[in-house]
Design a protein around this motif. Structure first.
Motif, short mmCIF file in Angstrom:
data_model
loop_
_atom_site.label_atom_id
_atom_site.label_comp_id
_atom_site.label_asym_id
_atom_site.label_seq_id
_atom_site.Cartn_x
_atom_site.Cartn_y
_atom_site.Cartn_z
N TYR A 68 0.85 -1.19 0.00
CA TYR A 68 0.00 0.00 0.00
C TYR A 68 0.89 1.24 0.00
O TYR A 68 1.85 1.32 0.77
N VAL A 69 0.55 2.19 -0.86
CA VAL A 69 1.26 3.46 -0.90
C VAL A 69 0.24 4.58 -1.03
O VAL A 69 -0.56 4.59 -1.98
N ASN A 70 0.22 5.46 -0.05
CA ASN A 70 -0.64 6.66 -0.10
C ASN A 70 -2.10 6.34 -0.39
O ASN A 70 -2.75 7.01 -1.20
N GLY A 71 -2.61 5.31 0.26
CA GLY A 71 -4.03 4.99 0.14
C GLY A 71 -4.40 4.13 -1.05
O GLY A 71 -5.58 3.89 -1.29
N ALA A 72 -3.42 3.64 -1.78
CA ALA A 72 -3.68 2.81 -2.96
C ALA A 72 -3.05 1.44 -2.79
O ALA A 72 -1.99 1.30 -2.18
N ILE A 73 -3.70 0.42 -3.34
CA ILE A 73 -3.09 -0.90 -3.46
C ILE A 73 -2.16 -0.82 -4.66
O ILE A 73 -2.59 -0.62 -5.80
N TRP A 74 -0.87 -0.97 -4.40
CA TRP A 74 0.13 -0.67 -5.42
C TRP A 74 0.45 -1.88 -6.28
O TRP A 74 0.49 -3.00 -5.79
N ASP A 75 0.67 -1.63 -7.57
CA ASP A 75 1.13 -2.68 -8.47
C ASP A 75 2.55 -3.05 -8.05
O ASP A 75 3.47 -2.22 -8.15
#
Length: 389
Positions: free
Chosen positions: A333-340
């Motif tokens: 997770y980065v800054n509220g997003a599920i990251w690729d």
């Protein structure tokens, strides 16, 4: 890590965290503030920095000024009884960001920011209570802290004052703090800190507080974005001779059961909570770095070459990273997003989330995996991580 002196870390986490205050003497021996009062004042002149000045004019008479300020502001302040507060200094000064490493006995994603205050003799922001956990590090000079567990209610606020100050403040504990001492306070403990000299600086390492409404709203937004809750409401068995205008207990219970069922989905909850916990507030979102332009972005081969000669990579202090094990997969997770994650290894994602920087050695040890390098390249293009200078 800070030194707990009279107790061990396990005792603090079990008996004090979010329960009761703790005075930690000499928690950071030989601590020297990387920021001077003059530098704090300089930060308060900048538009993008959140700053305040609180002036005490009488026993319950306080004036609140909001920045950005100018040099004339400081020329008109009284000799004493005022405080300058700068929010989010950990996002602005790397040496302050480094202080967070001393608090890694708690999840990094729980930290909100580091606020630094400078006060002249007598300076204070009034008796108040907060809804979050905080470690108050005495960085320079001396401060008296008065504490109470009584009347920490919103109904006890002084009316007509810009600050949320307590009308009734019954002192139960009284301490003087010197450089290197730390006061830990859980939510809803009244405290009143008074500067005892003109050198008083205090670092407030604050932790996020989550109200139930925030969690509920965020979870609903997550369900909407994921289109993951399309189960239809079903009526109860209607009785013969019902009142056509009545909403019955049975009908409400059917709705309750539908909502309760989605809350038992542990995978969904954990996936959502990682996004919630790493989401940036509005101020931090505006402080995100500018991504590299297409012209500024080299090929990934050039990036790989730089990894072999540069000392390492460091995260931008505004960014929030975390990971979670979900259904035997490791999500980043980065800054509220599920990251690729680009197929990066679980161990590398864990390392990336856990640490504020990666050394060249750590990168090289994980550099044989193509997914690991692609993930770093993706984050570097956004400047969420940068090369250590």
């Amino acid at each position: 890590m800070i030194k707990f002196q009279d107790i061990d870390l396990a005792t603090f986490l079990k008996d004090y965290w979010q329960q009761k205050p703790l005075v930690i003497r000499n928690a950071l021996p030989n601590f020297e503030s990387p920021v001077s009062p003059e530098e704090l004042a300089g930060l308060s002149l900048e538009d993008e920095v959140e700053s305040r000045i609180v002036i005490q004019k009488g026993e319950q008479d306080y004036q609140l000024l909001k920045g950005p300020f100018d040099e004339n502001t400081y020329q008109t302040l009284p000799e004493q009884d005022w405080t300058l507060l700068i929010q989010g200094v950990d996002r602005l000064i790397p040496e302050v960001t480094d202080l967070l490493n001393d608090f890694d006995f708690l999840p990094r994603w729980r930290i909100d920011d580091i606020m630094i205050s400078y006060a002249t003799k007598g300076g204070n922001v009034g008796p108040h209570f907060d809804h979050y956990d905080v470690f108050l590090l005495q960085a320079a000079g001396s401060r008296q802290w008065l504490l109470t567990a009584q009347d920490c209610l919103e109904s006890n606020y002084i009316q007509g004052v810009d600050l949320r100050l307590m009308q009734t403040f019954k002192v139960e504990e009284d301490y003087v703090f010197e450089k290197g001492d730390i006061l830990y306070l859980p939510p809803k403990w009244g405290h009143h800190g008074i500067a005892l000299d003109d050198q008083c600086m205090t670092y407030s390492i604050g932790y996020r507080s989550y109200r139930g409404q925030e969690l509920w709203d965020s979870f609903g937004d997550h369900l909407s974005e994921m289109a993951g809750f399309k189960t239809l409401y079903r009526d109860p068995i209607w009785p013969v001779g019902l009142n056509p205008g009545e909403i019955t207990d049975a009908a409400a219970e059917q709705a309750q059961a539908l909502l309760a069922n989605i809350l038992t989905d542990k995978t969904l909850l954990k996936t959502w909570f990682g996004r919630f916990a790493t989401q940036l507030d509005s101020v931090a979102a505006q402080q995100l770095p500018e991504p590299l332009t297409e012209e500024e972005t080299p090929d990934i081969e050039d990036f790989m070459g730089a990894l072999q000669v540069e000392p390492g990579l460091i995260k931008d202090p505004v960014c929030r990273f975390a990971f979670a094990k979900v259904d035997q997969n490791t999500l980043l997770y980065v800054n509220g997003a599920i990251w690729d994650s680009f197929g990066a290894t679980d161990a590398f994602i864990t390392l990336l989330a856990n640490q504020s920087f990666l050394t060249q050695e750590q990168i090289m040890l994980n550099g044989d995996d193509e997914g690991n390098i692609k993930l770093l390249f993706d984050l570097w293009k956004l400047q969420y991580i940068v090369f250590i200078e």
